[in-house]
Design an enzyme around this catalytic site. Structure first.
Site, PDB file in Angstrom:
ATOM      1  N   THR A 194       3.443   0.692   4.983  1.00 41.56           N
ATOM      2  CA  THR A 194       4.721   0.101   5.369  1.00 41.56           C
ATOM      3  C   THR A 194       4.980  -0.919   4.081  1.00 41.56           C
ATOM      4  OG1 THR A 194       4.431   0.208   7.662  1.00 41.56           O
ATOM      5  CG2 THR A 194       5.774  -1.251   6.783  1.00 41.56           C
ATOM      6  N   LYS A 237      -0.564  -1.227   4.856  1.00 40.32           N
ATOM      7  CA  LYS A 237      -0.502  -0.766   3.519  1.00 40.32           C
ATOM      8  C   LYS A 237       0.685   0.213   3.233  1.00 40.32           C
ATOM      9  CE  LYS A 237      -4.487   1.160   4.041  1.00 40.32           C
ATOM     10  NZ  LYS A 237      -4.804   0.610   5.375  1.00 40.32           N
ATOM     11  N   GLY A 270      -6.231  -2.647   2.205  1.00 42.12           N
ATOM     12  CA  GLY A 270      -6.485  -3.445   3.134  1.00 42.12           C
ATOM     13  C   GLY A 270      -7.102  -2.430   4.220  1.00 42.12           C
ATOM     14  N   ASP A 294      -0.159   3.634  -1.714  1.00 41.30           N
ATOM     15  CA  ASP A 294      -0.329   2.681  -0.536  1.00 41.30           C
ATOM     16  C   ASP A 294      -2.144   3.064  -0.438  1.00 41.30           C
ATOM     17  OD1 ASP A 294      -1.184   5.396   0.544  1.00 41.30           O
ATOM     18  OD2 ASP A 294       0.106   5.202   2.367  1.00 41.30           O
ATOM     19  N   ARG A 319       1.348   1.062  16.505  1.00 38.32           N
ATOM     20  CA  ARG A 319       1.835   2.298  15.824  1.00 38.32           C
ATOM     21  C   ARG A 319       1.566   3.641  16.779  1.00 38.32           C
ATOM     22  NH1 ARG A 319      -1.727   1.746  10.200  1.00 38.32           N
ATOM     23  NH2 ARG A 319      -3.638   2.725  11.062  1.00 38.32           N
TER      24      ARG A 319
END
Length: 207
Positions: free
Chosen positions: A19, A17, A11, A86, A142
């Site tokens: 996470t 991703k 993504g 990921d 974040r």
């Protein structure tokens, strides 16, 4: 599925991703491969001047991801052990096609194919699809300092590039199952039920 699967989460920037990959790894008891991001020494320079620093940035990512995928093959795939990552190595082309121009883009394409064409592709891709507002909220949450300079136009273009890339992968890699997750509606972090629905679907695909 008759063999131990190689699973990738993908993504655009801020989709979640890492996470999701980490949560699934814990739930399914799988090893997780996380891409190197903040260690890239060219990130700050790139977001301040994309034209000058894009080639260095993309080459750093490509070489590191290639090494990680090589190790993944040795330690997991060749031994028949399932693993989740990921990212998909194809993301290098998604970003490279957007940030590189002219001869640098041509050289990058050649290097990418030399390094990756004979490497294994994921059996399952979890594609987190999200709109610009959702990505911007998650990026702000974040709090990575180097991401503060990301232009919204660049991020919006990446959203479109990812949609096109996933459609292309569905044709180029027909043996890969792509599971699209609506990141605008599905909150796999805050809503346990949402996450368990994803985990249940992945378990089904792994069989």
């Amino acid at each position: 599925m008759k063999h131990a699967p190689f699973i990738a989460v993908e993504g655009p920037i801020g989709a979640g991703k890492t996470t999701l990959a980490s949560m699934l790894a814990e739930e399914l008891q799988l090893p997780v491969i996380k891409e190197i991001v903040e260690e890239n020494p060219f990130l700050d320079k790139f977001y301040q001047n994309m034209d000058d620093w894009s080639f260095q940035l993309e080459m750093f990512f490509l070489c590191n991801r290639y090494k990680q995928l090589e190790d993944t093959v040795i330690h997991y795939i060749d031994k028949g052990k399932p693993v989740i990552s990921d990212y998909h190595i194809y993301k290098n082309l998604i970003f490279g096609e957007r940030t590189l121009k002219g001869t640098k883009r041509d050289k990058y394409r050649q290097i990418y194919h030399v390094l990756t064409d004979d490497l294994p592709k994921p059996d399952i891709i979890l594609y987190i699809k999200a709109d610009l507002d959702t990505l911007l909220r998650r990026i702000a949450k974040r709090g990575r300092s180097f991401e503060e300079a990301i232009e919204t136009a660049y991020l919006q273009q990446l959203i479109e590039d990812y949609d096109a890339a996933m459609a292309s992968l569905a044709i180029r890699e027909p043996s890969t199952t792509i599971l699209t997750i609506d990141g605008n509606l599905i909150d796999f972090v805050e809503n346990r039920e949402h996450f368990m629905e994803i985990a249940s679907r992945v378990k089904e695909l792994m069989q």
